[in-house]
Scaffold this motif. Structure first.
Motif, mmCIF file in Angstrom:
data_model
loop_
_atom_site.group_PDB
_atom_site.id
_atom_site.type_symbol
_atom_site.label_atom_id
_atom_site.label_comp_id
_atom_site.label_asym_id
_atom_site.label_seq_id
_atom_site.Cartn_x
_atom_site.Cartn_y
_atom_site.Cartn_z
ATOM 1 N N ILE A 120 -10.603 27.973 7.487
ATOM 2 C CA ILE A 120 -10.060 27.032 7.177
ATOM 3 C C ILE A 120 -10.530 25.527 6.653
ATOM 4 O O ILE A 120 -9.911 25.376 5.207
ATOM 5 C CB ILE A 120 -10.667 25.908 8.905
ATOM 6 C CG1 ILE A 120 -9.475 26.878 10.241
ATOM 7 C CG2 ILE A 120 -9.449 24.758 9.288
ATOM 8 C CD1 ILE A 120 -7.931 27.664 9.833
ATOM 9 N N ILE A 121 -11.631 25.871 5.999
ATOM 10 C CA ILE A 121 -12.514 24.538 5.077
ATOM 11 C C ILE A 121 -11.967 25.291 3.920
ATOM 12 O O ILE A 121 -11.613 24.083 2.860
ATOM 13 C CB ILE A 121 -13.958 24.801 5.015
ATOM 14 C CG1 ILE A 121 -14.571 23.675 7.188
ATOM 15 C CG2 ILE A 121 -14.691 23.350 4.161
ATOM 16 C CD1 ILE A 121 -15.456 24.001 6.836
ATOM 17 N N ALA A 122 -11.763 26.511 3.476
ATOM 18 C CA ALA A 122 -11.109 26.581 2.225
ATOM 19 C C ALA A 122 -10.120 27.043 1.714
ATOM 20 O O ALA A 122 -9.922 26.179 0.637
ATOM 21 C CB ALA A 122 -12.179 28.476 1.717
ATOM 22 N N LEU A 123 -9.090 26.917 2.935
ATOM 23 C CA LEU A 123 -7.599 26.933 2.506
ATOM 24 C C LEU A 123 -7.338 25.333 2.756
ATOM 25 O O LEU A 123 -6.542 24.494 1.823
ATOM 26 C CB LEU A 123 -6.686 27.413 4.271
ATOM 27 C CG LEU A 123 -5.734 26.946 3.837
ATOM 28 C CD1 LEU A 123 -5.345 28.697 3.049
ATOM 29 C CD2 LEU A 123 -5.254 27.499 5.444
ATOM 30 N N LEU A 124 -8.128 24.017 3.581
ATOM 31 C CA LEU A 124 -8.224 22.952 2.799
ATOM 32 C C LEU A 124 -8.262 22.524 2.263
ATOM 33 O O LEU A 124 -7.685 21.540 1.656
ATOM 34 C CB LEU A 124 -8.172 22.114 4.234
ATOM 35 C CG LEU A 124 -7.702 21.891 5.353
ATOM 36 C CD1 LEU A 124 -8.909 21.354 6.540
ATOM 37 C CD2 LEU A 124 -6.693 21.001 5.653
ATOM 38 N N ALA A 125 -9.270 23.243 1.563
ATOM 39 C CA ALA A 125 -10.094 22.906 -0.017
ATOM 40 C C ALA A 125 -9.237 23.073 -1.131
ATOM 41 O O ALA A 125 -8.532 22.146 -2.234
ATOM 42 C CB ALA A 125 -11.277 23.501 0.053
ATOM 43 N N ILE A 126 -8.258 24.246 -1.209
ATOM 44 C CA ILE A 126 -7.529 24.523 -1.908
ATOM 45 C C ILE A 126 -6.620 23.882 -1.994
ATOM 46 O O ILE A 126 -5.717 23.483 -2.537
ATOM 47 C CB ILE A 126 -6.914 26.261 -1.689
ATOM 48 C CG1 ILE A 126 -8.142 26.772 -2.033
ATOM 49 C CG2 ILE A 126 -5.574 26.159 -2.532
ATOM 50 C CD1 ILE A 126 -8.255 28.030 -1.810
ATOM 51 N N LEU A 127 -5.685 23.313 -0.352
ATOM 52 C CA LEU A 127 -5.203 22.861 -0.221
ATOM 53 C C LEU A 127 -4.799 21.040 -0.942
ATOM 54 O O LEU A 127 -4.113 20.641 -1.710
ATOM 55 C CB LEU A 127 -4.237 22.315 1.217
ATOM 56 C CG LEU A 127 -2.778 21.300 1.607
ATOM 57 C CD1 LEU A 127 -1.849 22.397 0.540
ATOM 58 C CD2 LEU A 127 -3.025 21.451 2.574
ATOM 59 N N ALA A 128 -5.489 20.655 -1.009
ATOM 60 C CA ALA A 128 -6.515 19.079 -1.635
ATOM 61 C C ALA A 128 -6.302 19.214 -3.066
ATOM 62 O O ALA A 128 -5.677 18.424 -3.459
ATOM 63 C CB ALA A 128 -7.957 18.363 -0.928
ATOM 64 N N ILE A 129 -6.832 20.115 -3.844
ATOM 65 C CA ILE A 129 -6.815 20.106 -5.074
ATOM 66 C C ILE A 129 -5.474 20.766 -5.381
ATOM 67 O O ILE A 129 -5.184 19.571 -6.314
ATOM 68 C CB ILE A 129 -7.844 21.745 -5.012
ATOM 69 C CG1 ILE A 129 -9.407 21.730 -5.505
ATOM 70 C CG2 ILE A 129 -7.242 22.419 -6.905
ATOM 71 C CD1 ILE A 129 -10.326 22.591 -5.218
#
Length: 153
Positions: free
Chosen positions: A13-22
């Protein structure tokens, strides 16, 4: 050491949110760059229109356009130019009326004309400002009729 499924799920979830933020940051930045470039292109066209309208307004006040000294300066970090005019106005013309006419014209473009007076040099400077950029500067000086020189006999 064995990871719990909830810990792995949280990392995903954290990795997915980080990618989405980028991705959102990159898209927003590109939109802002496109918007600034479009604004500069539009301002360039508007600046040309304003330049023509300034000539028209000056001629309405019986200013001889061929005697107007006109210089162009590049506005840093843009593709825009600022035009500076040194204008000698007829003695019966009030610079306030010119400022008012320029302000009405600038308001059509969501801009404004800002005037200031320099009593020491007997000039009035009017800046036409649009979207934070000064596109035109007019330095008005009243024409003073010279008195004839009396010669001693």
């Amino acid at each position: 050491m064995i990871f719990d499924k909830s810990v792995i799920f949280r990392f995903l979830i954290i990795a997915l949110l980080a990618i989405l933020a980028i991705v959102l940051f990159a898209a927003t930045t590109q939109r802002q760059i496109d918007k600034i470039e479009k604004l500069h292109r539009d301002l360039s066209a508007i600046a040309t229109e304003i330049d023509a309208e300034v000539d028209s307004i000056l001629s309405q006040f019986h200013v001889e356009l061929k005697k107007v000294r006109k210089r162009t300066f590049t506005i840093p970090n843009t593709n825009l130019n600022r035009i500076e005019r040194r204008v000698t106005i007829p003695k019966d013309v009030d610079p306030l009326h010119i400022n008012q006419a320029l302000n009405l014209m600038a308001q059509k473009y969501d801009g404004r004309a800002i005037g200031s007076e320099n009593l020491k040099e007997n000039t009035v400077t009017i800046h036409i400002k649009l979207d934070g950029y000064i596109l035109e500067t007019l330095i008005l000086k009243s024409r003073v009729e010279q008195k004839p020189i009396k010669r001693k006999k």
